[in-house]
Design an enzyme around this catalytic site. Structure first.
Site, mmCIF file in Angstrom:
data_model
loop_
_atom_site.group_PDB
_atom_site.id
_atom_site.type_symbol
_atom_site.label_atom_id
_atom_site.label_comp_id
_atom_site.label_asym_id
_atom_site.label_seq_id
_atom_site.Cartn_x
_atom_site.Cartn_y
_atom_site.Cartn_z
ATOM 1 N N GLU A 164 6.545 6.181 -5.438
ATOM 2 C CA GLU A 164 6.968 5.792 -4.084
ATOM 3 C C GLU A 164 6.584 4.330 -3.815
ATOM 4 O O GLU A 164 7.175 3.676 -2.955
ATOM 5 C CB GLU A 164 6.312 6.748 -3.073
ATOM 6 C CG GLU A 164 6.725 6.595 -1.626
ATOM 7 C CD GLU A 164 8.144 7.052 -1.275
ATOM 8 O OE1 GLU A 164 8.785 7.727 -2.097
ATOM 9 O OE2 GLU A 164 8.609 6.694 -0.179
ATOM 10 N N SER A 189 1.658 6.461 -7.176
ATOM 11 C CA SER A 189 2.964 7.108 -6.998
ATOM 12 C C SER A 189 4.137 6.160 -7.226
ATOM 13 O O SER A 189 4.082 4.974 -6.868
ATOM 14 C CB SER A 189 3.027 7.633 -5.565
ATOM 15 O OG SER A 189 4.344 7.963 -5.213
ATOM 16 N N TYR A 200 3.417 5.963 3.777
ATOM 17 C CA TYR A 200 2.794 6.599 2.600
ATOM 18 C C TYR A 200 2.835 5.651 1.398
ATOM 19 O O TYR A 200 1.828 5.453 0.707
ATOM 20 C CB TYR A 200 3.532 7.904 2.266
ATOM 21 C CG TYR A 200 3.152 8.501 0.933
ATOM 22 C CD1 TYR A 200 2.047 9.342 0.802
ATOM 23 C CD2 TYR A 200 3.913 8.239 -0.217
ATOM 24 C CE1 TYR A 200 1.711 9.891 -0.436
ATOM 25 C CE2 TYR A 200 3.579 8.782 -1.453
ATOM 26 C CZ TYR A 200 2.475 9.608 -1.559
ATOM 27 O OH TYR A 200 2.137 10.148 -2.780
#
Ligand code: NAP
Ligand code: G4F
Length: 330
Positions: free
Chosen positions: A125, A123, A147
């Site tokens: 992220e 990801s 996460y």
């Protein structure tokens, strides 16, 4: 006939990937965790074409069995606790599922079918507090949520299994991608669902957090093609997949509300409950490697995507309201 095992098939990406692989003539095995109320919403239309296997990412025995039953040519690990905001109140669960369980998946493949090609859903992220603009495969990671930290583990363990065991393991560093099947808590879908309810007179405000955050938002249907392309190459590698454009949550609101003739400033309320302990302020990906090596490109633009989501939510909310009216009258 090639066969593929998809973990996370009931989610947004899993459902688009399953459709894509079925169209290509694959035998598709879908691994889903047992729940007291089955959740087939995203895959209802293709449910009968999928071979279902029960398994949970945290349970290695069930993954070994899933790989044994499916004997896959390709394994797609899309399963995760994928909601960033939930990773602060549930950091250990997020670590167990989104980080450590990637090793469970890799171990199951290594033990049962080490020649299978493996895709890990990494990801953007992971870039978090970005060290470079735009972000590419070589940009250092600086995750800003439990996460994001968990995804960094998943990414590196995938690289490590490739380098240690010569496995065909790829990590797709995908930037945000959305669709009418996006979970209702993610900001794009929360906005398009809210717009539909407000337009139909069923809601009069929309409560949100940070409107200044910027994301590189693409269409999930385009992004699953890139996952497949990664596994068709001669060598395993890691790729950024993105649109190379960034938009703020505020721009998202403008596009969605103005599409139905409304002004978002009349309805949006800032609620501190939705502001995160640490924010990822700006994401924008450089996907030139994927364009060059995979021949991948996005088909759906940001504005088309948001309008598509508003249209689908208007249809769904209207149908739900009609059903409620009929029930109330009967
Ligand atoms: P999603 O809609 O939240 O789907 C997640 C899937 O994982 C669901 O099918 C869920 O099953 C399954 N799952 C969760 N915990 C599990 C467990 N313990 N065992 C087995 N299955 C489990 O996510 P998505 O948007 O499709 O994203 C797919 C993957 O890409 C995720 O790994 C996500 O972190 C990653 N990713 C997404 C984006 C994005 O913008 N969408 C960007 C980069 C990376 P249930 O239906 O039972 O909950
Ligand atoms: O839609 P979001 O929850 O997505 P986020 O946090 O970017 O994560 C998504 O993309 C990642 C890829 O970069 C995936 F790995 C991950 O699994 C997931 O799919 O939030 C987007 C932005 C954030 O900056 C958030 O603070 O929207 C901002 N936001 C403002 N108000 C809100 C809200 N987000 C949500 N969910 N809800 C709000 O009310």
């Amino acid at each position: 006939m090639k066969s593929a095992l998809i973990a996370g098939i009931t989610g947004q990406d899993g459902s688009y990937l399953a459709e894509f692989l079925l169209d290509k003539g694959y035998k598709v095995y879908g691994m889903r965790r047992r729940t007291s109320t089955p959740n087939y919403e995203n895959v209802q239309h293709i449910k009968d074409q999928i071979e279902w296997i029960s398994g949970d990412l945290t349970d290695l025995a069930s993954l070994i069995e899933a790989v044994r039953i499916s004997d896959p040519d390709e394994v797609y690990n899309l399963a995760a606790q994928s909601y960033v905001a939930a990773s602060w109140p549930q950091p250990i669960l997020t670590g167990n599922i989104t980080a450590l369980s990637v090793t469970n998946m890799l171990e199951a493949v290594r033990i049962v079918k080490p020649t299978a090609r493996f895709y890990q859903a990494s990801s953007s992220e992971m870039f978090g507090k970005v060290m470079e603009i735009p972000q590419k495969e070589t940009t250092p990671f600086y995750p800003r949520s439990p996460y994001g930290v968990a995804k960094v583990y998943g990414h590196w363990i995938t690289v490590n299994y490739r380098e240690s065991f010569d496995m065909f393991a790829c990590s797709g560093i995908l930037f945000n991608h959305e669709s009418p099947r996006r979970g209702l808590e993610f900001v794009t879908r929360k906005v398009t669902d809210g717009v539909a309810r407000i337009k139909l007179g069923l809601q009069n405000e929309l409560r949100l957090g940070n409107l200044d955050a910027q994301r590189d938002w693409g269409f999930a249907g385009d992004y699953v093609k890139a996952m497949w392309l990664m596994l068709q190459q001669n060598e395993p590698d890691d790729y950024v997949i993105s649109t190379e454009e960034t938009h703020s949550v505020r721009e998202l609101l403008e596009v969605a509300f103005s599409y139905v003739g409304l002004n978002y400033t009349d309805y949006v309320v800032i609620d501190p409950k939705f502001v995160r302990p640490a924010e990822v302020d700006l994401l924008i990906g450089d996907c030139s490697k994927a364009k060059k090596k995979l021949g991948w490109k996005q088909e759906v633009s940001f504005v088309q995507l948001i309008r598509m989501m508003v249209d689908e939510d208007l249809k769904r909310v209207q149908a739900e309201a009609r059903y409620m009216n009929v029930m109330a009258l009967s």
